[in-house]
Design an enzyme around this catalytic site. Structure first.
Site, PDB file in Angstrom:
ATOM      1  N   TYR A 141     -10.250 -10.033  18.421  1.00 50.43           N
ATOM      2  CA  TYR A 141      -9.222  -9.303  19.163  1.00 50.43           C
ATOM      3  C   TYR A 141      -9.458  -7.794  19.092  1.00 50.43           C
ATOM      4  O   TYR A 141      -9.099  -7.070  20.007  1.00 50.43           O
ATOM      5  CB  TYR A 141      -7.843  -9.586  18.558  1.00 50.43           C
ATOM      6  CG  TYR A 141      -7.117 -10.773  19.147  1.00 50.43           C
ATOM      7  CD1 TYR A 141      -7.683 -12.040  19.115  1.00 50.43           C
ATOM      8  CD2 TYR A 141      -5.857 -10.621  19.714  1.00 50.43           C
ATOM      9  CE1 TYR A 141      -7.003 -13.121  19.635  1.00 50.43           C
ATOM     10  CE2 TYR A 141      -5.168 -11.700  20.232  1.00 50.43           C
ATOM     11  CZ  TYR A 141      -5.748 -12.956  20.189  1.00 50.43           C
ATOM     12  OH  TYR A 141      -5.066 -14.019  20.704  1.00 50.43           O
ATOM     13  N   LYS A 191     -15.251 -21.601  11.317  1.00 57.17           N
ATOM     14  CA  LYS A 191     -16.325 -22.285  12.043  1.00 57.17           C
ATOM     15  C   LYS A 191     -17.623 -21.901  11.347  1.00 57.17           C
ATOM     16  O   LYS A 191     -18.553 -21.321  11.938  1.00 57.17           O
ATOM     17  CB  LYS A 191     -16.284 -21.858  13.522  1.00 57.17           C
ATOM     18  CG  LYS A 191     -17.215 -22.639  14.428  1.00 57.17           C
ATOM     19  CD  LYS A 191     -16.784 -24.087  14.665  1.00 57.17           C
ATOM     20  CE  LYS A 191     -17.858 -24.824  15.439  1.00 57.17           C
ATOM     21  NZ  LYS A 191     -17.616 -26.278  15.513  1.00 57.17           N
ATOM     22  N   ASP A 223     -12.465 -26.968  14.871  1.00 59.91           N
ATOM     23  CA  ASP A 223     -12.379 -28.085  15.819  1.00 59.91           C
ATOM     24  C   ASP A 223     -11.736 -29.304  15.152  1.00 59.91           C
ATOM     25  O   ASP A 223     -10.865 -29.969  15.715  1.00 59.91           O
ATOM     26  CB  ASP A 223     -13.764 -28.425  16.423  1.00 59.91           C
ATOM     27  CG  ASP A 223     -14.882 -28.525  15.385  1.00 59.91           C
ATOM     28  OD1 ASP A 223     -14.660 -28.193  14.199  1.00 59.91           O
ATOM     29  OD2 ASP A 223     -16.002 -28.932  15.767  1.00 59.91           O
ATOM     30  N   ASP A 247      -4.275 -17.995  16.782  1.00 56.57           N
ATOM     31  CA  ASP A 247      -3.569 -17.943  18.065  1.00 56.57           C
ATOM     32  C   ASP A 247      -3.576 -19.327  18.707  1.00 56.57           C
ATOM     33  O   ASP A 247      -2.551 -19.836  19.153  1.00 56.57           O
ATOM     34  CB  ASP A 247      -4.260 -16.931  18.983  1.00 56.57           C
ATOM     35  CG  ASP A 247      -3.578 -16.832  20.335  1.00 56.57           C
ATOM     36  OD1 ASP A 247      -2.341 -16.711  20.361  1.00 56.57           O
ATOM     37  OD2 ASP A 247      -4.286 -16.884  21.361  1.00 56.57           O
ATOM     38  N   ASP A 251      -0.284 -22.362  18.848  1.00 56.44           N
ATOM     39  CA  ASP A 251       0.289 -22.934  20.078  1.00 56.44           C
ATOM     40  C   ASP A 251       0.229 -24.457  20.023  1.00 56.44           C
ATOM     41  O   ASP A 251       1.154 -25.147  20.426  1.00 56.44           O
ATOM     42  CB  ASP A 251      -0.463 -22.454  21.332  1.00 56.44           C
ATOM     43  CG  ASP A 251       0.181 -21.217  21.955  1.00 56.44           C
ATOM     44  OD1 ASP A 251       0.700 -20.373  21.180  1.00 56.44           O
ATOM     45  OD2 ASP A 251       0.156 -21.093  23.199  1.00 56.44           O
TER      46      ASP A 251
HETATM   47  C1  IPM Z   1       0.655 -14.391  20.519  1.00 57.68           C
HETATM   48  C2  IPM Z   1       0.287 -14.006  21.924  1.00 57.68           C
HETATM   49  C3  IPM Z   1      -0.519 -12.709  21.861  1.00 57.68           C
HETATM   50  C4  IPM Z   1      -1.774 -12.991  21.071  1.00 57.68           C
HETATM   51  C5  IPM Z   1      -0.851 -12.102  23.227  1.00 57.68           C
HETATM   52  C6  IPM Z   1       0.381 -11.855  24.066  1.00 57.68           C
HETATM   53  C7  IPM Z   1      -1.634 -10.828  23.075  1.00 57.68           C
HETATM   54  O1  IPM Z   1      -0.392 -15.030  22.561  1.00 57.68           O
HETATM   55  O2  IPM Z   1       1.363 -13.621  19.851  1.00 57.68           O
HETATM   56  O3  IPM Z   1       0.262 -15.468  20.081  1.00 57.68           O
HETATM   57  O4  IPM Z   1      -2.760 -13.509  21.617  1.00 57.68           O
HETATM   58  O5  IPM Z   1      -1.779 -12.695  19.880  1.00 57.68           O
HETATM   59 MN    MN Z   2      -0.603 -16.841  21.355  1.00 54.21          MN
END
Ligand code: IPM
Ligand code: MN
Length: 355
Positions: A141, A191, A223, A247, A251
């Site tokens: 990032y 990884k 993975d 990240d 999710d």
């Molecule tokens: C998160 C979001 C952010 C990230 C984006 C909006 C930059 O997806 O906080 O998980 O990738 O960190």
């Molecule tokens: Mn995110």
């Protein structure tokens, strides 16, 4: 002495959900005799519209001076075509960097009562309780990047993943500390079969673990971790990983409980802590009053716990959320026949009334 909370609504549903969380915070503060002061500042698309940039200095300065920051979400189709260096997402990344927020805590809990909302079988997810500790100010990032270059007549772009020993040390140490308050198990995700940065990560994690004899550290490739989160999420206690892997995995883990709308997060490090739901700005449902405010409300609870040291007030919000859910109230994202569908505002009022 009053505590100052900087509220950054952001874009899309950001205003609705930060209003909800602020109302709940006020109620919890009043019940627990905490003196809070709120100040709104702009970031993301809203700041691009107002100032031409996603993260004005005034917002950074206010965040630095505050006791904690509560953020909604940023971004939306309106700003999809702005130059890469002023994209709304730059606001979040810039705030994380400016405040030195190297650790992002993303707790994922699936109480048995909510396991039927999961896309997975209830017996697989029921009683899942994972804490994802995501490195937040390093890795790909923030590594050097090139938006476009031409090599031998072919257009290319690149991003570099870099990790240093001190960066890995502090995040793994934090994960070990967190594990001590839980079940004492840390899985470090990398990884290392492919990436040099992951091999450094793994070596460093092993060194850190030597200082935490009461914590059981193991390693897993990313993975495989993605697969294990879907197969046997209950096996995880604390997961510690890099910015990008964290990240993605967070999710994935967020949907175990049925809706990403429920997931809070806390970002901490050197300066002011920042609290935000892990979901995005959901421009498609913005302004309709149907967004699930619970991710932001639970982030406010984390704010009370981690930045203001107000455990009782934090717990009062969390049990109010549990109670309202147990009574069958749901926003549209979690609604099923037989339950009571409520708006963002109604859900907020119900939670307030249970504090
Ligand atoms: C998160 C979001 C952010 C990230 C984006 C909006 C930059 O997806 O906080 O998980 O990738 O960190
Ligand atoms: Mn995110």
């Amino acid at each position: 002495m009053s505590k100052k909370i900087v509220v950054i609504p952001g874009d899309g549903i950001g205003g609705e959900i930060t209003d909800a969380a602020t109302a709940v915070l006020r109620k919890a503060a009043q019940k627990h005799s905490i003196d809070l002061e709120f100040e709104t500042h702009h970031a993301g698309g809203a700041a691009i519209d107002l100032y031409g940039i996603p993260l004005p200095d005034s917002t950074i300065e206010a965040a630095r001076q505050a006791d904690a920051v509560l953020l909604g979400a940023v971004g939306g189709p309106k700003w999809d075509n702005v130059a890469p260096d002023i994209r709304p997402e730059k606001a979040i990344l810039g705030l994380r960097k400016a405040l030195g927020l190297y650790a992002n805590l993303r707790p994922v809990r699936v109480p048995a009562s909510l396991s039927e909302y999961s896309p997975l079988k209830p017996e697989i997810v029921s009683d899942t309780d994972v804490l994802i500790v995501r490195e937040l100010t390093g890795g790909i990032y923030f590594g050097e990047k090139c938006e476009a270059t031409v090599v031998d007549g072919v257009e290319q772009a690149w991003d570099i993943e870099v990790y240093s020993v001190p960066e890995v040390t502090r995040i793994v140490a934090l994960a070990c500390q967190a594990a001590k308050l839980r079940r004492g198990k840390v899985v470090s995700v990398d990884k290392a079969n492919v990436l040099a940065s992951s091999r450094l990560w793994r070596r460093t994690a092993d060194k850190v673990a030597q200082d935490h004899a009461d914590v059981e550290l193991s390693h897993m490739y990313v993975d495989n971790c993605a697969m294990q989160l879907a197969l046997a999420p209950k096996n995880f206690d604390v997961i510690v990983t890099s910015n990008l892997f964290g990240d993605i995995l967070s999710d994935e883990a967020a949907v175990l409980g049925g809706s990403i709308g429920m997931m809070p997060s806390a970002s901490m490090g050197e300066g002011t802590g920042l609290y935000e739901p892990i979901h995005g700005s959901a421009p498609d449902i913005a302004g309709k009053g149907i967004a699930n405010p619970i991710g932001t409300i639970l982030s406010a609870a984390m704010l009370l716990r981690h930045s203001l040291n107000e455990e009782a007030a934090a717990a009062s919000i969390e049990s109010a959320v549990d109670k309202v859910l147990a009574e069958g109230y749901r926003t549209a994202d979690l609604y099923r026949a037989g339950l009571t569908k409520v708006s963002t505002g109604e859900m907020t009022r119900l939670i307030e009334n249970n504090i």
